[in-house]
Design an enzyme around this catalytic site. Structure first.
Site, PDB file in Angstrom:
ATOM      1  N   TYR A 187      -9.185  -7.909  -0.693  1.00 39.00           N
ATOM      2  CA  TYR A 187      -8.391  -6.687  -0.832  1.00 39.00           C
ATOM      3  C   TYR A 187      -7.361  -6.842  -1.946  1.00 39.00           C
ATOM      4  O   TYR A 187      -7.143  -5.932  -2.747  1.00 39.00           O
ATOM      5  CB  TYR A 187      -7.695  -6.358   0.488  1.00 39.00           C
ATOM      6  N   LYS A 188      -6.735  -7.992  -2.025  1.00 37.63           N
ATOM      7  CA  LYS A 188      -5.735  -8.206  -3.051  1.00 37.63           C
ATOM      8  C   LYS A 188      -6.363  -8.536  -4.406  1.00 37.63           C
ATOM      9  O   LYS A 188      -5.661  -8.704  -5.395  1.00 37.63           O
ATOM     10  CB  LYS A 188      -4.753  -9.293  -2.611  1.00 37.63           C
ATOM     11  N   TYR A 227      -0.519  -9.948   7.164  1.00 36.16           N
ATOM     12  CA  TYR A 227      -0.074  -8.627   6.745  1.00 36.16           C
ATOM     13  C   TYR A 227       0.924  -8.123   7.774  1.00 36.16           C
ATOM     14  O   TYR A 227       0.651  -8.076   8.961  1.00 36.16           O
ATOM     15  CB  TYR A 227      -1.254  -7.655   6.658  1.00 36.16           C
ATOM     16  N   ASN A 241       6.117  -6.993  -1.001  1.00 34.19           N
ATOM     17  CA  ASN A 241       4.662  -7.040  -0.921  1.00 34.19           C
ATOM     18  C   ASN A 241       4.195  -7.865  -2.115  1.00 34.19           C
ATOM     19  O   ASN A 241       4.963  -8.093  -3.053  1.00 34.19           O
ATOM     20  CB  ASN A 241       4.094  -5.627  -0.967  1.00 34.19           C
ATOM     21  N   ARG A 262      11.178  -4.062   1.793  1.00 31.17           N
ATOM     22  CA  ARG A 262      10.240  -5.112   2.143  1.00 31.17           C
ATOM     23  C   ARG A 262       9.636  -5.640   0.854  1.00 31.17           C
ATOM     24  O   ARG A 262       9.723  -5.000  -0.184  1.00 31.17           O
ATOM     25  CB  ARG A 262       9.143  -4.597   3.068  1.00 31.17           C
ATOM     26  N   HIS A 318      -3.092   4.723   2.867  1.00 32.67           N
ATOM     27  CA  HIS A 318      -3.250   3.316   3.226  1.00 32.67           C
ATOM     28  C   HIS A 318      -4.666   2.994   3.698  1.00 32.67           C
ATOM     29  O   HIS A 318      -4.942   1.852   4.068  1.00 32.67           O
ATOM     30  CB  HIS A 318      -2.277   2.926   4.344  1.00 32.67           C
TER      31      HIS A 318
END
Ligand code: FES
Lengths: 192, 309, 347
Positions: C317-318, C37, C226, C224, C194
């Site tokens: 988490y994903k 991350y 993600n 960026r 977050h």
């Protein structure tokens, strides 16, 4: 008062014991469990008595609190706060004490009235009950003590997240068996 | 990101304050900005390249030009003197993009602005927007004397406090009785800002309702040496230049934005230090000061300072 | 450039599919064979091959009309996916101005903006829109400025207010999110919204990211990439509708994983808004099925290595920890162990 565990996530509110702050007036809001904290605060800072105004929610009025306005229940809190803030000026301090549900809701109402978060202090008293919002149907459940709990709005079983919204004064509840319908674990009591 | 702009107007507003207007050389529209923003103006002052920050005072919506007001500081490092003496209409100046470190907090129900002297400049841009909008506001301006007061077309509602007329500002009185949801903005000298903020805190104003902008010009100081580890260079910082200016002079890559110790952009790690860093910024938290420095304003006394640059 | 727009659905029969060209320009997010991350910010300016998604400020691709139709359905079912706190009105106009100017300049054959003082005329040819309105006057638009322009622009949009040295998620159009709720998160600051990300808080990553974002300058946007994983080409993976799409996550088999498991990439960019001093935060979602991804050999090899070695908490988490064995198994067939070239673009 329970100190916040160090591993709490950053959206989780922190509740410190109430401390007297400078200000020309004080608005105090408490439930039966929080009245003690207000009494302690007033004992510590007797000067506050002269300017304090107290909204006491669903509780018998103890003899040692000054200027108490009884509020029958949380559904009457919004009107009571709006009334108490009529003509309020900068320097007013808010002191909230009680269950997470009460202080979370009171904070949300004060913020909506234009009060700055920095003028609001909160002290959690009583059990670990949480005010929860169902992310699916948006129903608020005021005093949730088990995880998962059944949403009073849509009937889904929701797990209790630590993610907290100051604006709503509530934690987030999310369907626990969305991926495996019907597989709901046995509810356990929420840890304080 | 500097762009060349043409100086088209230089107009004295008072014995010490002069207004400058900058436009695109071909008349093209400039980017809009927000009230409270400043621009960096670059000046070639003999061998020295200066970059000074000035608040924009013109209407943020007006893209035909940018205006600034500069007070002559006879004891300063020379930027304002250069503007007053050398800058002439017709000249091309390099000017940075607008940056805002002093915006209004739009969640406020009322904006209470207090300015001391030339600290009025950021509020002039705010006023253009406030008089158009429907948010409540008040402005108090303190100035030494009426004779020194620049001619700047303040709205009639603004409160003037003039030292020589005995109408000094009674800060506690100004602050009491403000409605819930008011935010306070102060711009002026460091002493004035501290006094107003102290009063507000004493009256129970919470920190998020207090805003201040003090333009820190890098103050001169004793010369010192630094060692830049990444570029493996030793740099001498003269008495009249900042550490950042010295790094730039040597062509060492060093970021910056406000050049006034406020934005954090120039933050640099200190790899070794034998001596005392003279921290003059508003950015670093006390615990961060142990191994960091803000080269735009801070200096050093001692035998060795090694930077990660 | 000529674009022909697909007519496909991101729900029901999931008729969404990428053309060969869309696969080649997919913004593959891994520039090496492992993932940590990180904030990995870079200037948002043209990069990569001529048709790369980084070439224009707000990329318009073959799925434009399908995505806008999907957004309209989501909004009709749940209007709270688009919200703006009262103080964000000006930021909404900032966003409208930014997108209209950029699109009219970058895609003159698709969009046009005519300005006469505050009287603006906006033409969106693919959607058949030709509207006149007064800039900064809400009453002259059919809805708020942020809603108006984001109903015509691919990707989710958050508008962040900058105050107290922090960023506040105070407005947004969020209909294709990776499992977070605007209705719940609106009004939160950078650290609060977050909060559910594991590890990052301890790593000080957010402090650094916030400092960077607070100083994003006018005219100098950053970006960026993600990523996450989604079963079926579904844009609306919100917590609100989790009971609808949750069961699909458990429907993967070794036979269908290549077809139904998608890599979901967000191209996030950050723009200083000049009038409000806020920050626009577009989150553009690209979807690509594993079986399409592995047609680029470098991506097949690399995705296998990344997903195989990802720490378990990040996979959780994903949201794909349960399917990871299936996915890794499938991808291993396309990883011969050969070295991969640096960077994200196909060889
Ligand atoms: S450049 Fe802003 S703090 Fe140094």
């Amino acid at each position: 008062m329970t100190p916040a565990p160090a591993n709490r996530i950053p959206s989780h509110p922190t509740y410190a014991p109430l401390q007297p702050r400078p200000g020309h007036a004080a608005l105090m809001i408490a439930d039966a469990g929080g009245a003690v904290a207000l009494a302690q605060l007033l004992a510590q800072a007797p000067d506050l008595r002269a300017t304090a105004r107290i909204l006491l929610v669903a509780a018998d009025v103890p003899p040692d609190l000054p200027a108490v306005t009884p509020v029958p229940g949380t559904e009457a809190l919004e009107a009571a706060i709006a009334g108490a803030l009529q003509g309020a000026r900068m320097g007013l301090q808010a002191y909230l004490a009680g269950s997470q549900g009460l202080i979370g809701q009171a904070q949300a109402l004060l913020l909506a009235q234009g009060m700055a978060p920095g003028a609001i202090q909160m002290q959690q008293c009583g059990g670990p009950a949480r005010r929860m919002q169902c992310v699916h149907c948006k129903t608020i459940a005021p005093d949730v003590v088990i995880d998962p709990y059944r949403c009073p709005g849509c009937g889904r079983w929701l797990y209790v997240r630590d993610h907290f919204s100051r604006r709503l004064g509530a934690f987030q509840g999310v369907c626990i068996d969305a991926e495996t319908p019907g597989l709901v674990p046995e509810p356990t009591e929420i840890a304080p | 990101m500097m762009q060349p702009l043409k100086l088209v107007l230089k107009q004295p507003l008072s014995p010490r304050v002069t207004r400058f207007r900058l436009e695109h050389p071909e008349g093209a529209p400039l980017p809009v900005f927000s009230g409270g923003a400043h621009v960096m103006v670059q000046m070639q002052d003999g061998p020295v390249l200066r970059r000074n920050a000035y608040s924009l005072i013109s209407d943020p919506q007006d893209r035909s030009g940018y205006e600034i007001a500069v007070q002559r500081e006879d004891a300063g490092r020379g930027g304002s003197l250069w503007m007053h003496r050398q800058a002439q209409p017709g000249m091309i100046l390099d000017v940075g993009a607008p940056v805002n470190l002093f915006a209004l907090d739009r969640t406020a129900r009322k904006h209470l602005m207090i300015a001391g002297g030339i600290g009025i400049t950021p509020f002039l841009a705010h006023l253009h927007e406030l008089v158009r909008g429907d948010a409540a506001w008040d402005l108090h301006l303190a100035w030494r004397s009426r004779a020194d007061l620049p001619d700047m077309a303040l709205p009639a509602r603004a409160h003037l406090h003039l030292g020589d007329e005995g109408t000094r500002m009674d800060v506690p009185k100004v602050l009491s009785g403000q409605p819930l949801g008011t935010h306070l903005y102060v711009c002026g000298s460091a002493r004035m800002i501290a006094a107003v903020l102290d009063t507000a805190q004493g009256l129970g104003w919470p920190p998020e309702t207090l805003h201040a902008e003090e333009f820190l010009a890098p103050a001169p100081g004793a010369p010192f040496q630094v060692h830049c580890a990444t570029s493996d260079r030793h740099v001498h910082v003269g008495a009249q230049e900042s550490l950042l200016e010295a790094l730039e002079r040597e062509g060492i890559d060093a970021p910056w934005l406000c050049r006034g110790g406020a934005c954090g952009q120039c933050e640099t790690r200190v790899l070794a230090c034998d001596g005392t860093v003279d921290h003059r910024d508003h950015f670093l938290a006390p615990d961060e000061r142990a191994d960091r420095i803000m080269p735009c304003v801070s200096r050093f006394r001692g035998t060795l300072l090694t930077l990660d640059r | 450039m000529t674009l022909s727009f697909s007519q496909s659905r991101f729900r029901d029969d999931y008729s969404f599919a990428n053309s060969d060209a869309a696969i080649r320009r997919f913004p593959f997010p891994f520039d090496r064979d492992s993932y940590m991350y990180s904030v990995n910010m870079e200037p948002h300016r043209a990069a990569g091959p001529e048709d790369s998604v980084f070439q224009r400020r707000f990329d318009v691709d073959e799925h434009y009309l399908s995505e806008m139709a999907d957004r309209a359905i989501t909004l009709q079912r749940d209007p709270m996916r688009c919200q703006s706190l009262p103080h964000m009105r000006l930021a909404g106009w900032d966003l409208l101005e930014l997108i209209m100017t950029a699109k009219a300049e970058d895609y003159p054959d698709l969009f046009a903006l005519q300005r006469d003082g505050a009287c603006w005329r906006w033409i969106n040819r693919p959607m058949g829109i030709d509207d006149r309105f007064t800039f900064l006057d809400d009453a002259t638009l059919p809805c708020g400025p942020m809603e108006y322009i984001t109903r015509q622009t691919q990707g989710d949009f958050a508008l962040l207010d900058q105050r107290q040295g922090n960023l506040w998620m105070d407005a947004g159009m969020i209909t294709s999110q990776a499992d977070w709720s605007l209705d719940f998160d609106i009004g939160m600051n950078f650290f609060e919204w977050h909060a559910p990300v594991p590890r990052a808080a301890q790593m000080g990553i957010f402090q650094r990211a916030l400092k960077f974002l607070l100083n994003v300058q006018q005219g100098a946007p950053s970006r960026r990439l993600n990523w996450t994983m989604t079963v079926n080409p579904r844009l609306d993976t919100s917590p609100e509708t989790y009971p609808e799409w949750g069961p699909e996550k458990r429907s993967l088999t070794p036979e269908n994983v290549g077809q139904r498991q998608f890599l979901r990439v967000e191209l996030q960019s950050f723009w200083r808004l000049p009038r409000s001093n806020g920050l626009a935060f577009p989150i553009r979602c690209y979807l690509c099925a594993l079986e399409d991804l592995v047609t680029v050999p470098k991506w097949g090899r690399r995705l296998h290595r990344v997903l195989r070695d990802l720490p378990e908490d990040l996979a959780t988490y994903k949201g794909f920890a349960v399917n990871r064995p299936l996915i890794v198994d499938y991808l291993s067939r396309f990883d011969d162990g050969a070295p991969t070239s640096p960077g994200i673009f196909p060889d």
